[in-house]
Design an enzyme around this catalytic site. Structure first.
Site, short mmCIF file in Angstrom:
data_model
loop_
_atom_site.label_atom_id
_atom_site.label_comp_id
_atom_site.label_asym_id
_atom_site.label_seq_id
_atom_site.Cartn_x
_atom_site.Cartn_y
_atom_site.Cartn_z
N PRO A 1 16.23 75.69 100.25
CA PRO A 1 15.61 74.49 100.78
C PRO A 1 16.31 73.21 100.35
CG PRO A 1 14.31 75.33 98.97
CD PRO A 1 15.40 76.34 99.23
N HIS B 1 10.65 61.18 101.58
CA HIS B 1 11.78 61.33 102.50
C HIS B 1 11.71 60.27 103.59
CE1 HIS B 1 12.05 65.32 100.66
NE2 HIS B 1 13.30 65.29 101.03
N HIS B 2 12.76 60.21 104.36
CA HIS B 2 12.94 59.27 105.46
C HIS B 2 11.91 59.50 106.58
CE1 HIS B 2 14.84 62.67 107.58
NE2 HIS B 2 15.29 62.95 106.38
N LYS C 1 11.85 62.78 109.03
CA LYS C 1 11.65 64.16 108.60
C LYS C 1 10.45 64.77 109.32
CE LYS C 1 11.30 67.16 104.57
NZ LYS C 1 12.31 68.08 105.13
N THR D 1 11.80 71.60 99.32
CA THR D 1 12.08 71.46 97.89
C THR D 1 10.78 71.40 97.10
OG1 THR D 1 14.10 70.25 98.41
CG2 THR D 1 13.28 70.07 96.15
#
Ligand code: NAI
Ligand SMILES: O=C(O)C1=N[C@H](C(=O)O)C[C@H](O)C1
Length: 273
Positions: free
Chosen positions: A129, A160-161, A164, A171
């Site tokens: 991942p 995250h951005h 996503k 993760t």
């Protein structure tokens, strides 16, 4: 020379991986595959990787079996979306092509299908991942730390951005699994994904998992171990996708040494399992 096919070729990861492959003396890009119905078919992949004409045209995933037969890659690298990746893995395994897969968001059922495909075909596969070296050291630290702090409250935060598509990150899910396994908990029983309303006091066993989506954050992961009067925070922050791409290149070079028919991870690639 390692012959490499890439699916998700025009994506954030796929295009970055292709740019890097073109710079590696022991690798050759032989195929660049995009989603079924892509309007980019026939275009030179160089148009999307900022490296000028490469001589490899974008092909449509619906023709993947033919593309693999025509180009004979040693390994296919997939960074797409889970349902698509399952089909790609199946087709690649049936064609005897080894796999490096970074796609996340697989359901348990999809993951079992992937295990079965790879087991039946005997191809070599690295599936992880997160391919960043630092993240796989992060996992090792969590595995060693969790039993020591088994009576501390554990919370996992990932950021995250805005683009996503899956949550929580693969993760974060892997961190949850590592900590659960190391402290004799069942991840599916103790995971609390976000909190809202009158939730009552947290139990000692639960592990909170929280996903932030904002801006262009590349990938942050924080694990809190909180006790009375103190907390320990284990943090990994990716500054750029180069951190992941470096791991992909390592995995491509590792694949020939991987055990046939078994899914290996970045810990195996790095020799830290
Ligand atoms: N393992 C790791 O180190 C990392 C994993 N990822 C994961 O990789 C995946 C992709 O992430 P991004 O590149 O940011 O996404 P993205 O959306 O930028 O790229 C995905 C690409 O796959 C294409 N695609 C969709 N279905 C396809 C199919 N059947 N065949 C070929 N191409 C297809 C899309 O058109 C798109 O160009 C996500 O699951 C993400 O979580 C992302 C970064 C690092
Ligand atoms: O989608 C991303 O960007 C990333 N996805 C992976 C994940 O879901 O863990 C790895 C990395 O954090 C970037």
């Amino acid at each position: 020379m390692i012959r490499v096919a890439v699916t998700g070729a025009c994506g954030r990861m796929g295009s970055g991986i292709i740019r890097r492959i073109l710079e590696e003396e022991d690798m050759e890009l032989v195929a660049a595959i995009e989603a079924p119905g892509t309007p980019l078919s026939g275009r030179d992949i160089g148009e999307f990787t900022g490296r000028g004409m490469v001589g490899v045209e974008v092909t449509d995933a619906s023709d993947l079996a033919d593309t693999l037969a025509d180009t004979e890659p040693d390994v296919l690298v997939d960074f797409t979306v889970a349902p698509a990746a399952v089909k790609t893995i199946k087709t690649s395994a049936e064609a005897g092509v080894n796999l490096v897969v970074g796609t996340t968001g697989f359901s348990e059922e999809e993951m079992q299908t992937v295990r079965d495909c790879i087991g039946r075909s005997g191809v070599r596969a690295v599936i992880a991942p997160n391919m960043a070296v630092g993240v796989n050291v992060f996992f090792k630290v969590l595995r060693d730390l969790a039993p020591i702090l088994s009576d501390y409250d554990v919370e996992i935060i990932e950021a995250h951005h805005r683009h996503k598509k899956d949550a929580p990150s693969g993760t974060a899910v892997r961190a949850l699994e590592v900590i659960s396994e190391a402290t004799n908990r069942r991840a599916e029983e103790v995971a609390v994904h976000g909190r809202s309303g009158l939730t009552g006091e947290r139990s000692k066993e639960e592990i909170g998992v929280h996903a932030v989506r904002a801006g262009d954050i590349v990938g942050d992961h924080i694990v809190l171990f909180a006790g009375d009067g103190e907390r320990l925070e284990i943090v990994h922050r990716a500054h750029s996708r180069d951190a992941f791409i470096g791991g992909v290149i390592r995995a491509i070079r590792f694949i020939e040494k991987a055990e046939p028919g078994r899914i290996m991870d970045m810990g195996d690639v790095l020799g830290i399992n």
